[in-house]
Design an enzyme around this catalytic site. Structure first.
Site, PDB file in Angstrom:
ATOM      1  N   HIS A  28       3.049  58.811  62.325  1.00 40.87           N
ATOM      2  CA  HIS A  28       4.431  59.263  62.613  1.00 40.87           C
ATOM      3  C   HIS A  28       4.936  60.171  61.488  1.00 40.87           C
ATOM      4  CE1 HIS A  28       5.416  56.726  66.195  1.00 40.87           C
ATOM      5  NE2 HIS A  28       4.375  56.065  65.732  1.00 40.87           N
ATOM      6  N   TYR A 298       1.925  49.226  57.119  1.00 38.32           N
ATOM      7  CA  TYR A 298       2.976  50.141  56.690  1.00 38.32           C
ATOM      8  C   TYR A 298       3.095  50.112  55.167  1.00 38.32           C
ATOM      9  CZ  TYR A 298       4.553  50.553  61.579  1.00 38.32           C
ATOM     10  OH  TYR A 298       4.616  50.792  62.921  1.00 38.32           O
TER      11      TYR A 298
HETATM   12  C1  HEM Z   1      -1.896  48.009  64.866  1.00 38.58           C
HETATM   13  C2  HEM Z   1      -0.772  48.618  65.199  1.00 38.58           C
HETATM   14  C3  HEM Z   1      -0.072  49.653  64.354  1.00 38.58           C
HETATM   15  C4  HEM Z   1      -0.428  50.248  63.172  1.00 38.58           C
HETATM   16  C5  HEM Z   1      -1.685  50.013  62.350  1.00 38.58           C
HETATM   17  C6  HEM Z   1       0.641  51.155  62.805  1.00 38.58           C
HETATM   18  C7  HEM Z   1       0.653  51.928  61.659  1.00 38.58           C
HETATM   19  C8  HEM Z   1       1.717  52.701  61.228  1.00 38.58           C
HETATM   20  C9  HEM Z   1       1.822  53.339  59.938  1.00 38.58           C
HETATM   21  C10 HEM Z   1       0.755  53.265  58.837  1.00 38.58           C
HETATM   22  C11 HEM Z   1       2.999  54.000  59.886  1.00 38.58           C
HETATM   23  C12 HEM Z   1       3.573  54.811  58.716  1.00 38.58           C
HETATM   24  C13 HEM Z   1       4.322  53.859  57.767  1.00 38.58           C
HETATM   25  C14 HEM Z   1       4.998  54.552  56.609  1.00 38.58           C
HETATM   26  O1  HEM Z   1       4.339  55.240  55.793  1.00 38.58           O
HETATM   27  O2  HEM Z   1       6.230  54.390  56.453  1.00 38.58           O
HETATM   28  C15 HEM Z   1       3.654  53.790  61.166  1.00 38.58           C
HETATM   29  C16 HEM Z   1       4.861  54.307  61.540  1.00 38.58           C
HETATM   30  C17 HEM Z   1       5.504  54.022  62.739  1.00 38.58           C
HETATM   31  N1  HEM Z   1       5.098  53.153  63.732  1.00 38.58           N
HETATM   32 FE1  HEM Z   1       3.402  52.118  63.730  1.00 38.58          FE
HETATM   33  N2  HEM Z   1       1.630  51.108  63.773  1.00 38.58           N
HETATM   34  C18 HEM Z   1       1.232  50.203  64.725  1.00 38.58           C
HETATM   35  C19 HEM Z   1       1.940  49.828  65.843  1.00 38.58           C
HETATM   36  C20 HEM Z   1       3.177  50.283  66.198  1.00 38.58           C
HETATM   37  C21 HEM Z   1       3.957  49.793  67.296  1.00 38.58           C
HETATM   38  C22 HEM Z   1       3.543  48.666  68.237  1.00 38.58           C
HETATM   39  C23 HEM Z   1       5.127  50.507  67.302  1.00 38.58           C
HETATM   40  C24 HEM Z   1       6.325  50.363  68.188  1.00 38.58           C
HETATM   41  C25 HEM Z   1       6.641  49.247  68.854  1.00 38.58           C
HETATM   42  C26 HEM Z   1       5.071  51.460  66.202  1.00 38.58           C
HETATM   43  C27 HEM Z   1       6.032  52.380  65.865  1.00 38.58           C
HETATM   44  C28 HEM Z   1       6.040  53.149  64.724  1.00 38.58           C
HETATM   45  C29 HEM Z   1       7.102  54.070  64.389  1.00 38.58           C
HETATM   46  C30 HEM Z   1       8.341  54.398  65.220  1.00 38.58           C
HETATM   47  C31 HEM Z   1       6.768  54.609  63.130  1.00 38.58           C
HETATM   48  C32 HEM Z   1       7.576  55.617  62.319  1.00 38.58           C
HETATM   49  C33 HEM Z   1       8.516  54.859  61.404  1.00 38.58           C
HETATM   50  C34 HEM Z   1       9.310  55.820  60.561  1.00 38.58           C
HETATM   51  O3  HEM Z   1      10.029  56.654  61.142  1.00 38.58           O
HETATM   52  O4  HEM Z   1       9.194  55.762  59.336  1.00 38.58           O
HETATM   53  N3  HEM Z   1       3.875  51.276  65.557  1.00 38.58           N
HETATM   54  N4  HEM Z   1       2.850  52.998  61.967  1.00 38.58           N
END
Ligand code: HEM
Length: 309
Positions: A28, A298
């Protein structure tokens, strides 16, 4: 026994598939900051004692985003859009909701997410994912199908303001009598759902989402209704790939208002880790293995970007 996937392995896979932009999110990465407030209503009190629903305005920092670690991903990409919210509750307590615009997720376990990320890695000769590897992934991971079908059948939104966002996981609402109710939530846009036509999908430029949100917020408040589905016996609790029956009782528990949006560079949302397990009293996680895995994943990405890596 299920093999455990290490969070740093998953972040390494994101890095190998999308590349690394030092100091920025591993997933993201492309996003837009916004600010506003949330006002909850008393109808939620039956189910949760969370201060979110006191009826008083709660300041919110939001971030809208596109999935994946490619900073140049076009805004027409048929991948998930995200809305992350940080609520500032009285007493300095924080609550996070980090959502997608798909009703279900594409992995019932961290392993599936890891395998998908690896399957998407561009083939060095074509610069695109290897279709054979993607097919092998899909054949061996039926839990990916529901989200993939949703993304194939529903074009991306014309604006972040014209999309629903779903909590996807099941959460526990806990009320004053310590009674737990299983819920799922959705933020429904008061501007209505509007998707790109197949024509617009081909003709739109790569960067319209940010300016569309900034311009919309300049015209006046942008609102979403927070709607909670009340779980019933037998509803899946720990699997974010399974939808609940449409017939579930739905309660409107509050309104999110976005008053301003701005590019993320140097803005308020940029340094936040929208860890979905940051929750204040009255709302608690289930044992969903994907939800529980997100927090340490995260943290790995957050630590790297904080260290300018
Ligand atoms: C195994 C499942 C998942 C992994 C490994 C994962 C991994 C990640 C990582 C590494 C980030 C960046 C974090 C950062 O540097 O701040 C991220 C951001 C994000 N993820 Fe996930 N994610 C997963 C599942 C999900 C799910 C299920 C959702 C929604 C229900 C989701 C929604 C988001 C959103 C909206 C962001 C952006 C947050 C922001 O604006 O800073 N993710 N994810």
């Amino acid at each position: 026994a299920e093999t455990q996937v290490a969070p740093d392995r998953v972040v390494a896979a994101l890095e190998s598939t999308f590349g690394v932009t030092p100091g920025e999110r591993r997933n993201h990465i492309k996003g837009t900051c916004a600010t506003g407030e949330f006002v909850g209503n008393k109808d939620a009190a039956r189910y949760t004692r969370s201060a979110l629903f006191s009826g008083k305005p709660v300041p919110v920092i939001a971030r809208f985003s596109l999935a994946g670690g490619n900073p140049k991903v076009p805004d027409t990409a048929k991948n998930p859009r995200g809305m992350a919210l940080e609520f500032k509750l009285p007493g300095g307590r924080l609550h996070h909701m980090t959502m997608l615009n798909t009703p279900v997720f594409g992995a019932a376990s961290p392993q599936t997410f890891l395998d998908l990320t690896l399957a998407m890695r561009p083939d060095p000769t074509t610069g695109k994912p290897d279709p054979e590897k993607m097919k092998a992934f899909k054949d061996s991971h039926p839990d990916n199908l529901a989200q993939t079908q949703f993304l194939a059948n529903n074009n991306p939104p014309v604006s972040y303001a014209n999309s629903s966002y779903f909590g996807i996981h099941t959460f526990k609402f806990i009320n004053r009598k310590n009674k737990t109710t299983l819920v799922r939530w959705q933020f429904v846009p008061q501007d209505g759902e509007k998707r790109l036509s197949d024509e617009a999908l081909k003709t739109s430029g790569p960067n319209f989402l940010e300016q569309a949100l900034i311009s919309r917020a300049e015209q006046g408040p942008v609102r979403w209704d927070m709607v909670v589905s009340i779980g019933e016996a037998g509803d899946p609790e720990n699997d974010p790939t399974l939808a609940w029956p449409e017939a579930r009782n739905k309660v409107k528990v509050g309104t999110l208002t976005i008053n301003a949006a701005m590019p993320q560079k140097g803005a308020v949302c940029e340094p936040i880790n929208f860890d979905p397990l940051v929750m204040a009293d009255g709302i608690a996680p289930t044992d969903d293995p994907v939800l529980l895995f997100r927090s340490p994943a995260y943290a790995v990405s957050f630590a790297k970007r904080l260290g300018k890596l």
